[in-house]
Motif scaffolding. Structure first.
Motif, short mmCIF file in Angstrom:
data_model
loop_
_atom_site.label_atom_id
_atom_site.label_comp_id
_atom_site.label_asym_id
_atom_site.label_seq_id
_atom_site.Cartn_x
_atom_site.Cartn_y
_atom_site.Cartn_z
N CYS A 285 32.95 24.68 -14.53
CA CYS A 285 34.08 23.85 -14.65
C CYS A 285 35.42 24.88 -14.84
O CYS A 285 35.37 25.73 -15.59
N LYS A 287 38.34 23.86 -15.71
CA LYS A 287 39.13 23.59 -16.97
C LYS A 287 38.62 24.19 -18.21
O LYS A 287 39.27 24.64 -19.01
N CYS A 288 37.27 24.09 -18.30
CA CYS A 288 36.80 24.54 -19.67
C CYS A 288 35.78 25.51 -19.52
O CYS A 288 35.29 26.29 -20.39
N CYS A 305 31.50 17.82 -14.85
CA CYS A 305 31.61 18.47 -15.98
C CYS A 305 31.34 17.43 -17.26
O CYS A 305 31.68 16.39 -17.01
N CYS A 314 34.14 19.42 -20.94
CA CYS A 314 35.42 18.84 -21.17
C CYS A 314 35.08 17.44 -20.68
O CYS A 314 35.91 16.51 -21.17
N GLY A 315 34.40 17.18 -19.76
CA GLY A 315 34.08 15.73 -19.26
C GLY A 315 35.05 15.36 -18.25
O GLY A 315 35.24 14.25 -17.81
ZN LIG Z 1 35.03 20.90 -18.21
#
Ligand SMILES: [Zn+2]
Length: 469
Positions: A285, A287-288, A305, A314-315
Motif C-alpha cells: 500500500c 499510503k501505509c 489494503c 489503513c484500509g
Molecule cells: Zn494502506
C-alpha cells in the motif's frame, strides 16, 4: 467403650454433590437419617456440618468439612456421623488424614447410616480404607459412563452442548440462522475459488459480520468454522465424523471435503489449490506500506489494503487486479530480456507439463474425496467405510502435493532469467503458479500509489516496482 453417663458430642457431616452415590440423596435426607442414627446411639448432635455441591473427589476446599476437622482436633467432638463414607471423602489420602486427626484427638466413634465403622479397631480402619478406595473407583467409573454417554450422543448425530452457539446456528444448535448460512456459503465458495483467509476476514469486517463471541473474525476462527464438519450436517466426535447430524447442513458434505482438502494442501505446501492472484503478497500500500490482499467484489478481482486485527493496514487503498497484473508481467518480461533465456525455457517446458499432469491427478483425487463424502452424507456408506476409503486417497494427495511443491519452488527458477521475448510467447501457456514464481524471482515487491477518483483503467504511474534482480 464410652460410658453411658457422659454425653457423646457427635458431629454430623453431610454433603450434596453431582456425584452423589446411588439415590442422589439431598442434604435434608442425609441429615434426617444421621440424626436418627445418632439418637439411636444416644449421642448428642453437637453440630451439623454441611457442604453444598462440592465434590469430595476432586480435592476442592470444603469449608464445613474443614471446620469439623478443626473441632475434632480441638477435642470438641467425640463422634462423627455420616450417611456413607463417600460423603466424608472419596480420596484415600484424605481418609488417611481424617483417621490420623481422629486418632490424635482420641475420637473413636464413627457411624454411617449404611454401615457402621469403628475407627478404633483394625477392622474398622480397614473397612473405611476399603470403602474409600471403592468410592474412588466409583468416581472413575462415573467418568467412563460420561464418556460413553458422549459417544452415544455423537453417534445419534445430536449436538454436544457447549457454551457458545456455532456460527450459522441458533443457541439450540439445530436451527439454521439463514443470514449466517448465506455468509458461510459465500465464504466457502470464495475460499475454494482461491481467495485468502486474510482477504475473507477483511470482507467479514467490511460487512460488519462478527463471530459468535461478538468479536471481529480472525483467520484461525474462520478456518475452524469452514472446516467444521458440523456445517455440512455431519457430527464429529474426537475429531472423527461418526454420524449424519440431526441438524440441517449449510454446505454439502462434498463442499466440506473440498474445503478440508484445500486447507490441508495449503498447510502442507503453503499454497492454495487454485491461485487466482498473480501478485499475492507482492504488492504494498502506497499510503501505509502494508501488504495488499487479494479480494473479490462481485466479478471483479482486486488487491486491497485491509484494516482490522489480522491485517493492520489503513484500509484506504484498492486497485483492480487484471490491469496491474498485465503491467507487472510485461515489466518482468522486459526485465528478463536477455539471450541466455532461451536455453533455460526449453528445460522449463518439460517441468510445466509435469506440473500440469500432477495438478490433474490432484484434482481427480479431490473429486473422489468429495464423491465419498457425498456417499457418506447420503448414508450409502458408513463412517467406518468412509474412513477406510479415504486413507489411500489422502496419502496420494499428500504425495502429489509435495511433488507440486518441489516443482513450483524457487529453486526451479535457476537459469530462468534471460530471454524475455521467448518467454513472452509461452507466458500465457504457463499456469499461474509458474508465472507467480517467475515474477517473484525478479520482483521484490511493487508499491501501489493512491488512485485518482473516477479515473478509468490503471494509471501506470501508480505502480512502483522494486526489483530484486
Ligand atoms: Zn494502506
Amino acid at each position: 467403650m464410652t460410658p453411658m453417663q457422659i454425653p457423646v458430642r457427635a458431629a454430623i457431616y453431610a454433603r450434596i454433590s453431582r456425584d452423589a452415590t446411588g439415590e442422589g440423596l439431598g442434604v435434608e435426607r442425609q441429615l434426617d437419617d444421621c440424626r436418627t442414627l445418632a439418637a439411636k446411639r444416644g449421642w448428642i448432635v453437637a453440630e451439623e456440618y454441611v457442604d453444598n455441591d462440592i465434590s469430595a473427589y476432586k480435592g476442592k476446599r470444603r469449608p464445613s468439612y474443614q471446620r469439623m476437622i478443626e473441632d475434632i482436633e480441638a477435642g470438641q467432638r467425640d463422634a462423627v456421623v455420616v450417611y456413607h463414607t463417600d460423603r466424608l471423602t472419596r480420596r484415600p489420602i484424605e481418609l488417611e488424614q481424617f483417621v490420623q486427626v481422629c486418632e490424635r484427638a482420641g475420637l473413636q466413634q464413627f457411624a454411617t447410616v449404611t454401615a457402621d465403622i469403628d475407627l478404633g479397631n483394625d477392622d474398622g480402619l480397614f473397612m473405611a480404607r476399603i470403602l474409600s478406595i471403592v468410592a474412588a473407583k466409583e468416581s472413575a467409573r462415573k467418568s467412563a459412563r460420561l464418556k460413553r454417554k458422549a459417544q452415544e450422543t455423537a453417534e445419534a448425530g445430536k449436538p454436544n452442548g457447549g457454551h457458545l452457539r456455532p456460527f450459522g446456528y441458533e443457541k439450540d444448535q439445530l436451527t439454521v440462522v439463514e443470514s449466517e448460512a448465506t455468509v458461510i456459503r459465500q465464504l466457502a465458495d470464495r475460499y475454494l475459488a482461491g481467495e485468502s483467509l486474510m482477504s475473507l476476514t477483511g470482507w467479514l469486517q467490511d460487512q460488519g459480520v462478527l463471530s459468535v463471541a461478538g468479536l471481529p473474525w480472525r483467520t484461525t476462527t474462520l478456518r475452524q468454522t469452514l472446516t467444521n464438519p458440523r456445517i455440512a450436517g455431519l457430527r464429529a466426535h474426537n475429531g472423527v465424523v461418526v454420524a449424519t447430524a440431526v441438524w440441517p447442513a449449510i454446505i454439502t458434505p462434498a463442499t466440506h471435503e473440498q474445503l478440508v482438502a484445500a486447507f490441508a494442501r495449503k498447510a502442507s505446501t503453503g499454497r492454495r489449490v487454485a491461485r487466482r492472484y498473480l501478485l499475492s503478497g507482492m504488492l504494498r500500500c502506497g499510503k501505509c506500506g502494508n501488504k495488499l490482499f487479494s479480494s473479490v467484489r462481485g466479478e471483479r478481482r482486486r488487491y486491497v489494503c485491509m484494516s482490522g486485527p489480522d491485517h493492520g493496514g489503513c484500509g484506504r487503498l484498492t486497485i483492480v487486479a487484471a490491469p496491474v497484473e498485465e503491467w507487472i508481467a510485461e515489466a518482468v518480461l522486459i526485465r528478463l530480456d536477455s539471450p541466455a533465456m532461451a536455453d533455460a525455457l526449453a528445460g522449463r517446458a518439460a517441468a510445466d507439463d509435469r506440473h500440469a499432469a500432477l495438478l490433474l491427478e490432484l484434482q481427480s483425487d479431490q473429486a473422489l474425496m468429495a464423491e465419498l463424502a457425498g456417499m457418506m452424507g447420503n448414508r450409502e456408506i458408513s463412517p467406518a467405510e468412509w474412513k477406510v476409503a479415504r486413507e489411500p486417497i489422502e496419502a496420494r494427495i499428500y504425495n502429489i502435493s509435495r511433488q507440486i511443491d518441489q516443482l513450483t519452488g524457487h529453486s526451479a527458477l535457476t537459469g530462468l532469467v534471460g530471454n524475455g521475448d521467448a518467454l513472452r510467447t509461452s507466458w500465457s501457456t504457463l499456469n499461474l503458479s509458474r508465472q507467480a514464481a517467475i515474477v517473484g524471482a525478479v520482483l521484490d515487491f511493487a508499491t501501489i500509489g493512491p488512485g485518482v477518483q473516477g479515473a478509468q483503467g490503471v494509471d501506470p504511474s501508480r505502480i512502483v516496482p522494486t526489483w530484486s534482480h
